[in-house]
Design a protein around this motif. Sequence first.
Motif, mmCIF file in Angstrom:
data_model
loop_
_atom_site.group_PDB
_atom_site.id
_atom_site.type_symbol
_atom_site.label_atom_id
_atom_site.label_comp_id
_atom_site.label_asym_id
_atom_site.label_seq_id
_atom_site.Cartn_x
_atom_site.Cartn_y
_atom_site.Cartn_z
ATOM 1 N N LYS A 13 -2.706 0.590 9.243
ATOM 2 C CA LYS A 13 -1.336 0.169 8.943
ATOM 3 C C LYS A 13 -0.463 1.384 8.645
ATOM 4 C CE LYS A 13 1.275 -2.846 5.901
ATOM 5 N NZ LYS A 13 1.254 -3.763 4.771
ATOM 6 N N LYS A 14 -0.994 2.327 7.868
ATOM 7 C CA LYS A 14 -0.243 3.547 7.547
ATOM 8 C C LYS A 14 -0.045 4.402 8.802
ATOM 9 C CE LYS A 14 1.693 6.381 4.604
ATOM 10 N NZ LYS A 14 2.888 6.030 3.870
ATOM 11 N N LYS A 15 -1.058 4.457 9.667
ATOM 12 C CA LYS A 15 -0.919 5.201 10.924
ATOM 13 C C LYS A 15 0.181 4.595 11.788
ATOM 14 C CE LYS A 15 -5.615 6.944 11.146
ATOM 15 N NZ LYS A 15 -6.899 6.926 11.831
ATOM 16 N N ALA A 16 0.223 3.259 11.840
ATOM 17 C CA ALA A 16 1.277 2.589 12.621
ATOM 18 C C ALA A 16 2.653 2.884 12.030
ATOM 19 C CB ALA A 16 1.014 1.090 12.663
ATOM 20 N N GLU A 17 2.740 2.901 10.699
ATOM 21 C CA GLU A 17 3.999 3.224 10.029
ATOM 22 C C GLU A 17 4.426 4.653 10.343
ATOM 23 O OE1 GLU A 17 4.807 4.405 5.559
ATOM 24 O OE2 GLU A 17 4.495 2.240 5.749
#
Length: 142
Positions: A13-17
């Motif tokens: 999720k953080k990578k996508a953000e």
Amino acid sequence: MLEVIKSLNVSNKKKAELQWIHDNAEYVASLHVDKNMWANRKVSMKYSSSERFKLNMKALSFWPFLFSTLIYLFKGMWKKFLSLTLLSILCFVIAVVLAGAGFVTAGQYFNFVSQVLIVIICVNSYKWDSYRKLVLKEDFWW
């Protein structure tokens, strides 16, 4: 840059953000409060108001609203935490001086407005700052 984001030891999720921030870096950077903020406002004016609203909702972070400057300390950005906390303390001292000088209402308003503005700064810049720290490997005070 994509390889850097993929290699980070963070959740998907953080990578996508971070990927979204990378793809929209020009706009997200225009929300950040810094020496170029007035020049950067021209960037955001390229978009319609509905596009800006959608981008803002994705670019703003909810966690600084809850934790204020502490989120920076939790995430390892201690210099930014220290800068914002010292600014907050300075504003509080100014409010106390105003109140002590007989301007009690002005001191209360000044303290309230300054603390709200510091939270707004945190909400606006947290995601961009985390991108700067994790992806760009910057070490910054503001």
